[in-house]
Scaffold this motif. Structure first.
Motif, PDB file in Angstrom:
ATOM      1  N   ARG A   1      44.245  42.657  53.213  1.00  0.00           N
ATOM      2  CA  ARG A   1      44.989  44.214  51.842  1.00  0.00           C
ATOM      3  C   ARG A   1      43.694  44.842  51.445  1.00  0.00           C
ATOM      4  NH1 ARG A   1      48.208  39.743  48.772  1.00  0.00           N
ATOM      5  NH2 ARG A   1      48.287  41.907  46.446  1.00  0.00           N
ATOM      6  N   THR A   2      43.869  46.072  51.282  1.00  0.00           N
ATOM      7  CA  THR A   2      43.100  46.919  50.768  1.00  0.00           C
ATOM      8  C   THR A   2      42.095  46.121  48.735  1.00  0.00           C
ATOM      9  OG1 THR A   2      44.008  48.800  51.550  1.00  0.00           O
ATOM     10  CG2 THR A   2      42.648  49.153  49.428  1.00  0.00           C
ATOM     11  N   LEU A   3      43.294  45.557  48.375  1.00  0.00           N
ATOM     12  CA  LEU A   3      42.997  44.602  46.858  1.00  0.00           C
ATOM     13  C   LEU A   3      43.628  43.792  46.306  1.00  0.00           C
ATOM     14  CD1 LEU A   3      41.520  45.192  44.511  1.00  0.00           C
ATOM     15  CD2 LEU A   3      43.877  46.179  43.232  1.00  0.00           C
ATOM     16  N   LEU A   4      42.981  42.973  46.672  1.00  0.00           N
ATOM     17  CA  LEU A   4      43.575  41.086  46.214  1.00  0.00           C
ATOM     18  C   LEU A   4      43.016  41.023  44.671  1.00  0.00           C
ATOM     19  CD1 LEU A   4      44.520  38.664  47.263  1.00  0.00           C
ATOM     20  CD2 LEU A   4      42.849  38.057  48.137  1.00  0.00           C
ATOM     21  N   LYS A   5      43.793  40.498  44.117  1.00  0.00           N
ATOM     22  CA  LYS A   5      43.488  40.026  42.661  1.00  0.00           C
ATOM     23  C   LYS A   5      43.559  39.060  42.959  1.00  0.00           C
ATOM     24  CE  LYS A   5      44.865  44.309  40.443  1.00  0.00           C
ATOM     25  NZ  LYS A   5      45.859  44.998  39.423  1.00  0.00           N
ATOM     26  N   ALA A   6      43.388  37.837  41.568  1.00  0.00           N
ATOM     27  CA  ALA A   6      42.837  36.974  41.827  1.00  0.00           C
ATOM     28  C   ALA A   6      42.064  36.143  40.824  1.00  0.00           C
ATOM     29  CB  ALA A   6      41.832  35.391  42.835  1.00  0.00           C
ATOM     30  N   ARG A   7      42.133  35.023  39.892  1.00  0.00           N
ATOM     31  CA  ARG A   7      42.189  34.860  37.902  1.00  0.00           C
ATOM     32  C   ARG A   7      40.583  33.828  38.656  1.00  0.00           C
ATOM     33  NH1 ARG A   7      44.865  35.614  33.354  1.00  0.00           N
ATOM     34  NH2 ARG A   7      43.888  33.559  32.240  1.00  0.00           N
ATOM     35  N   ALA A   8      39.917  33.686  37.471  1.00  0.00           N
ATOM     36  CA  ALA A   8      38.879  33.449  36.814  1.00  0.00           C
ATOM     37  C   ALA A   8      39.319  31.563  36.830  1.00  0.00           C
ATOM     38  CB  ALA A   8      37.722  33.456  36.689  1.00  0.00           C
TER      39      ALA A   8
ATOM     40  N   ALA B   1      31.536  36.990  39.641  1.00  0.00           N
ATOM     41  CA  ALA B   1      30.140  37.058  40.551  1.00  0.00           C
ATOM     42  C   ALA B   1      31.056  37.504  42.053  1.00  0.00           C
ATOM     43  CB  ALA B   1      29.447  36.017  40.577  1.00  0.00           C
ATOM     44  N   ASP B   2      32.370  36.469  42.277  1.00  0.00           N
ATOM     45  CA  ASP B   2      33.137  36.664  43.450  1.00  0.00           C
ATOM     46  C   ASP B   2      33.309  38.053  43.868  1.00  0.00           C
ATOM     47  OD1 ASP B   2      32.327  34.005  44.265  1.00  0.00           O
ATOM     48  OD2 ASP B   2      34.073  33.559  42.579  1.00  0.00           O
ATOM     49  N   GLY B   3      33.955  39.532  43.161  1.00  0.00           N
ATOM     50  CA  GLY B   3      34.239  40.233  43.028  1.00  0.00           C
ATOM     51  C   GLY B   3      33.511  41.200  43.955  1.00  0.00           C
ATOM     52  N   GLY B   4      34.570  41.681  44.950  1.00  0.00           N
ATOM     53  CA  GLY B   4      34.170  43.607  45.304  1.00  0.00           C
ATOM     54  C   GLY B   4      34.220  43.042  46.785  1.00  0.00           C
ATOM     55  N   SER B   5      33.480  43.675  48.219  1.00  0.00           N
ATOM     56  CA  SER B   5      34.053  44.798  49.134  1.00  0.00           C
ATOM     57  C   SER B   5      33.987  43.819  50.181  1.00  0.00           C
ATOM     58  CB  SER B   5      33.759  45.693  49.593  1.00  0.00           C
ATOM     59  OG  SER B   5      34.311  46.405  50.674  1.00  0.00           O
ATOM     60  N   TYR B   6      35.199  43.312  50.294  1.00  0.00           N
ATOM     61  CA  TYR B   6      34.805  41.718  51.848  1.00  0.00           C
ATOM     62  C   TYR B   6      35.732  42.317  52.910  1.00  0.00           C
ATOM     63  CZ  TYR B   6      33.863  38.612  48.316  1.00  0.00           C
ATOM     64  OH  TYR B   6      33.276  37.503  47.739  1.00  0.00           O
ATOM     65  N   THR B   7      34.341  42.161  53.966  1.00  0.00           N
ATOM     66  CA  THR B   7      34.723  42.783  55.631  1.00  0.00           C
ATOM     67  C   THR B   7      34.976  41.767  56.251  1.00  0.00           C
ATOM     68  OG1 THR B   7      34.044  44.957  54.967  1.00  0.00           O
ATOM     69  CG2 THR B   7      34.040  44.189  57.670  1.00  0.00           C
ATOM     70  N   CYS B   8      35.744  41.647  57.252  1.00  0.00           N
ATOM     71  CA  CYS B   8      35.708  40.669  58.294  1.00  0.00           C
ATOM     72  C   CYS B   8      35.890  41.354  59.452  1.00  0.00           C
ATOM     73  CB  CYS B   8      36.866  39.619  58.932  1.00  0.00           C
ATOM     74  SG  CYS B   8      37.597  38.743  59.937  1.00  0.00           S
TER      75      CYS B   8
ATOM     76  N   THR C   1      38.966  45.946  56.274  1.00  0.00           N
ATOM     77  CA  THR C   1      37.824  45.577  54.945  1.00  0.00           C
ATOM     78  C   THR C   1      39.202  45.081  53.641  1.00  0.00           C
ATOM     79  OG1 THR C   1      35.793  46.600  56.018  1.00  0.00           O
ATOM     80  CG2 THR C   1      35.471  46.240  52.975  1.00  0.00           C
ATOM     81  N   GLY C   2      38.633  44.293  52.470  1.00  0.00           N
ATOM     82  CA  GLY C   2      39.404  44.484  51.285  1.00  0.00           C
ATOM     83  C   GLY C   2      38.565  44.480  50.473  1.00  0.00           C
ATOM     84  N   ARG C   3      39.158  44.247  49.302  1.00  0.00           N
ATOM     85  CA  ARG C   3      38.773  44.567  47.563  1.00  0.00           C
ATOM     86  C   ARG C   3      38.954  43.297  46.920  1.00  0.00           C
ATOM     87  NH1 ARG C   3      38.529  48.048  42.852  1.00  0.00           N
ATOM     88  NH2 ARG C   3      36.868  47.688  41.430  1.00  0.00           N
ATOM     89  N   LEU C   4      37.706  42.254  46.633  1.00  0.00           N
ATOM     90  CA  LEU C   4      38.822  42.072  45.895  1.00  0.00           C
ATOM     91  C   LEU C   4      38.351  41.339  44.174  1.00  0.00           C
ATOM     92  CD1 LEU C   4      40.138  38.266  45.782  1.00  0.00           C
ATOM     93  CD2 LEU C   4      37.141  36.994  45.824  1.00  0.00           C
ATOM     94  N   LEU C   5      39.479  41.162  43.583  1.00  0.00           N
ATOM     95  CA  LEU C   5      39.111  41.191  42.545  1.00  0.00           C
ATOM     96  C   LEU C   5      39.241  40.601  41.280  1.00  0.00           C
ATOM     97  CD1 LEU C   5      39.151  44.531  39.587  1.00  0.00           C
ATOM     98  CD2 LEU C   5      40.781  44.598  39.447  1.00  0.00           C
ATOM     99  N   ILE C   6      37.802  40.358  40.462  1.00  0.00           N
ATOM    100  CA  ILE C   6      38.865  39.096  39.824  1.00  0.00           C
ATOM    101  C   ILE C   6      38.728  39.079  37.590  1.00  0.00           C
ATOM    102  CG2 ILE C   6      37.709  36.671  38.966  1.00  0.00           C
ATOM    103  CD1 ILE C   6      37.914  36.980  41.897  1.00  0.00           C
TER     104      ILE C   6
END
Length: 359
Positions: free
Chosen positions: A271-278, A327-334, A346-351
């Protein structure tokens, strides 16, 4: 084209019907009330036959009824509970259904015996018959409806009168052409994998087996077929399992596809953008289509991720992060790789905000 398979065998014959041998047939003697079988013994022939019988003079044909039966397999005439009116001469008439040719046997005299009446008892292997077996003791006739394999075995008829006793023994045999119990099915495997197929058929006598690849024999006398070496593209073909006994032949066909391709994320990108709560848990799946299966690697930004207490790299390429923080937020690539190439997604994780704790 995928490959080649064989059809069932076909045989071409030219129909003919020879004459009966001109020889006198012996008289058949039977007691009144007994059953009797008059043998036809058709001459050499090719093509389907039909049978009728003439009583005394042609064309006085035997009419089948509850006592008289003509087998269209052997041509034999069966008469149950013989009566005085049955005494006479019997002639077997054989007709070739293809050529329409017709031949007549020599006559078989049927005569009555007058040496006393018998009492008949029928046994199988020395034990009583199953309930389905029908026995007519007055005419010594045994009937087994729906004959099955368990009905095969030795049978004996015990005949006795005031002058003594006699025993006649016979053996019934169950035969059947093969019938499939298990067959191979169409299969698609990645290059480098192993193949195992198995087929199984019942039949009497027990069927023998062979395997064909594009119509050519691969293996014999085995029910299972396995590719001992790792599959390659040249193994893609049509395969057949053949089960055979003297009563018939069965063919079961299956296609083998060997798949080979580099990793491809077109159908399963991150997913281009994935949101998750801390404080929660995040799962990112890396599932490219690849044959053979790809080796995966995860990056955050430009750094390769390694397993820690919070970061789990699961089998199949899944990344799990426990108790995420800002601190886990950012760009992730498999990144995925096999022998045919590489690919990445690649997708971005937003906390979002910290989890609030109630006092």
């Amino acid at each position: 084209s995928v490959g080649t398979i064989l059809s069932s065998r076909a045989t071409l014959w030219f129909a003919y019907l020879e004459m009966f041998k001109s020889q006198t047939r012996s008289a058949v003697s039977v007691r009144e009330g007994q059953g009797v079988v008059l043998l036809c013994g058709p001459p050499s022939h090719s093509g389907e036959l039909t049978f009728t019988w003439v009583f005394n003079e042609y064309p006085n044909f035997i009419q089948q009824d509850s006592r008289r039966f003509v087998s269209q397999v052997t041509g034999n005439l069966y008469i149950a509970k013989v009566e005085p009116s049955d005494v006479g001469n019997y002639t077997c008439v054989v007709i070739n259904s293809v050529t329409k040719g017709k031949v007549l046997s020599s006559s078989t005299p049927l005569v009555l015996r007058t040496d006393g009446k018998i009492c008949s008892l029928l046994l199988t292997n020395g034990v009583p018959f199953p309930s389905k077996v029908k026995v007519q003791k007055s005419s010594a006739v045994l009937e087994i409806p729906d004959f099955q394999q368990e009905d095969a075995g030795g049978y004996e008829c015990v005949a006795e009168n005031t002058r003594g006793k006699n025993v006649a023994r016979g053996l019934s045999v169950f035969t059947a052409k093969p019938q499939w119990i298990q067959t191979a099915t169409d299969t698609a495997l990645a290059i480098g994998e192993k193949l195992l197929w198995e087929c199984k058929a019942n039949g009497k006598p027990k069927p023998s087996y062979s395997w064909l690849r594009n119509g050519e024999t691969l293996a014999t006398e085995v029910r299972s077929f396995s590719q001992q070496s790792l599959l390659n593209l040249s193994d893609a073909a049509m395969y057949q399992c053949v089960a055979e006994n003297k009563h018939g032949v069965l063919y079961s066909s299956a296609e083998l596809l060997v798949l080979a391709s580099p990793p491809d994320f077109t159908g399963r990108p991150l997913r281009t953008l994935l949101k998750a709560r801390a404080g929660t848990e995040v799962v990112l799946e890396c599932r490219p289509q690849a044959y053979p299966q790809a080796v995966t690697l995860w990056k955050k930004g430009n750094e390769i991720l390694h397993r820690t207490e919070r970061i789990l790299l699961l089998p199949g390429g899944t990344l799990k992060i426990i108790n995420v923080t800002k601190a886990d937020g950012g760009s992730y690539t498999c990144m995925a790789r096999n022998q045919f190439g590489t690919a990445s997604t690649t997708g971005r994780l937003l906390i979002t905000g910290e989890t609030m704790k109630l006092q």
